[in-house]
Write a protein that holds these residues in place. Structure first.
Motif, mmCIF file in Angstrom:
data_model
loop_
_atom_site.group_PDB
_atom_site.id
_atom_site.type_symbol
_atom_site.label_atom_id
_atom_site.label_comp_id
_atom_site.label_asym_id
_atom_site.label_seq_id
_atom_site.Cartn_x
_atom_site.Cartn_y
_atom_site.Cartn_z
ATOM 1 N N ARG A 15 0.973 -1.153 0.098
ATOM 2 C CA ARG A 15 -0.029 -0.003 -0.129
ATOM 3 C C ARG A 15 0.841 1.155 0.153
ATOM 4 O O ARG A 15 1.704 1.488 0.880
ATOM 5 C CB ARG A 15 -0.953 -0.016 1.162
ATOM 6 N N PHE A 43 -5.639 4.020 5.439
ATOM 7 C CA PHE A 43 -6.720 2.768 4.872
ATOM 8 C C PHE A 43 -8.019 3.327 4.674
ATOM 9 O O PHE A 43 -9.070 2.309 4.569
ATOM 10 C CB PHE A 43 -6.682 1.794 5.908
ATOM 11 N N LEU A 62 -9.843 0.043 -2.181
ATOM 12 C CA LEU A 62 -8.434 0.593 -1.773
ATOM 13 C C LEU A 62 -7.244 -0.014 -2.871
ATOM 14 O O LEU A 62 -7.194 -1.121 -2.947
ATOM 15 C CB LEU A 62 -8.130 0.395 -0.315
ATOM 16 N N VAL A 64 -3.745 -1.381 -4.106
ATOM 17 C CA VAL A 64 -2.641 -1.835 -3.370
ATOM 18 C C VAL A 64 -2.013 -2.307 -4.527
ATOM 19 O O VAL A 64 -2.509 -2.519 -5.698
ATOM 20 C CB VAL A 64 -2.778 -2.894 -2.312
#
Lengths: 160, 193
Positions: A15, A43, A62, A64
């Motif tokens: 991340r 996050f 999210l 990554v």
């Protein structure tokens, strides 16, 4: 079109952490020397005005990068995943970092907080970011969950 | 413990003006060297406006510190605090969708510092919508604040008691309330009170 597949629990993801999402210890000259913690925003899905204005909708997943998409030993795979991100997305300087996370550990923490997330490899076949992946179904607000994720993120922090 | 309002009453206008003048000079010195660096590095026409916005934002935060509390903050802590501001609001890799620091949210942080009397300067960050993120860390004990305008604060504490981690957080509608709810953690080593 993207071929979406679940990433195995044993694999790792990265991340990207902006400097504003990290607590940095500075030396007397104001140069960054050590990352002390991560803020929960690392996050959190973005729902702010600027993001919506630019992308047309709040963030749904999210982003990554999947480390084990690549071949080689663990260090080489990490280097390739970072290069994959850097080569296409933007450049990174020493004030930013990547948090290396184990997929199974992230899922377990989320499950403990009743969040049934998925971590999937969803790079479009036309995309230049081959390892792009997403964490979906993350809750919008859950400080306890985010703090636990920040704790494992700090343990796996990689300064660039 | 002195209340927030009592602290504001002790505010010494002339001393603050002198220190504000010092803060502005200090900011100009730092920025001049940064701008010389920038001239060498960035040649695209859009970047100077971002640079200017960040310079203005940094100056505004230091001005607020001077107006509210500079004479009540120890010089060592103040220097570290200003260094965090300079570092955070620097043009290096400032994304176009990053928001500048919200000055009203910053006032909330300064007022908290004035009342909580921290031992060290906070580490600073920015939320996606420009709220000020601040944290104090003492070994395994950490307090993080998301300072919003009008003295609203989201707070989160993680501490180790008897070898076990305890996590607790919430949203305080006022600084008085925030100081009251974090009081049980006063042995964590972040603040003097």
């Amino acid at each position: 079109m993207a071929k979406i597949s679940n990433i195995p629990d044993t694999d790792s993801i990265l991340r990207f952490a902006k400097k504003r999402h990290l607590s940095w210890e500075l030396d007397e000259a104001g140069n960054p020397i050590e990352i002390k913690s991560c803020y929960h925003d690392l996050f959190k899905l973005r729902t702010d005005e600027e993001f919506i204005k630019k992308h047309g909708a709040p963030e749904k997943a999210l982003s990554v990068n999947w480390v084990d998409f690549f071949t080689g030993d663990h260090e080489q795979r990490i280097a390739k995943a970072i290069a994959d991100f850097l080569g296409t997305a933007r450049t990174v300087n020493k004030k930013e970092a990547f948090a290396k996370l184990n997929v199974g550990e992230v899922k377990k923490i989320c499950e403990n907080h009743s969040a049934k997330i998925r971590i999937v490899h969803d790079a479009k076949t036309t995309s230049t970011i081959k390892s792009h992946s997403s964490i979906t179904q993350l809750p919008q607000e859950n400080s306890l969950l985010f703090d636990e994720l920040c704790e494992i993120a700090l343990k796996g922090i990689i300064k660039v | 413990m002195r209340t927030f309002h009592q602290n504001i009453k002790t505010f010494d206008q002339s001393a603050a003006e002198n220190l504000f003048s010092w803060a502005t000079r200090n900011h100009e010195q730092i920025s001049t060297s940064e701008e010389q660096e920038t001239t060498k590095t960035f040649l695209t026409p859009e970047l100077p406006s971002v640079e200017q916005q960040l310079w203005d934002n940094r100056a505004k935060l230091k001005e607020i510190t001077a107006q509210y509390a500079i004479c009540l903050i120890e010089p060592k802590l103040r220097n570290k605090f200003f260094a965090q501001i300079d570092w955070l609001l620097n043009s290096e890799h400032w994304d176009e969708d990053d928001r500048l620091a919200d000055t009203e949210a910053f006032k909330t942080l300064v007022k908290f510092i004035l009342n909580a009397k921290p031992i060290n300067a906070p580490y600073l960050g920015l939320s996606d919508n420009g709220n000020i993120l601040a944290s104090w860390i003492n070994n395994d004990n950490k307090i993080s604040l998301e300072c919003m305008p009008n003295n609203n604060v989201k707070w989160f504490i993680s501490c180790v008691f008897s070898g076990k981690k305890e996590r607790v957080g919430g949203e305080a509608p006022s600084l008085e309330r925030l100081l009251a709810v974090i009081r049980p953690f006063q042995n964590a080593g972040w603040f003097k009170y």
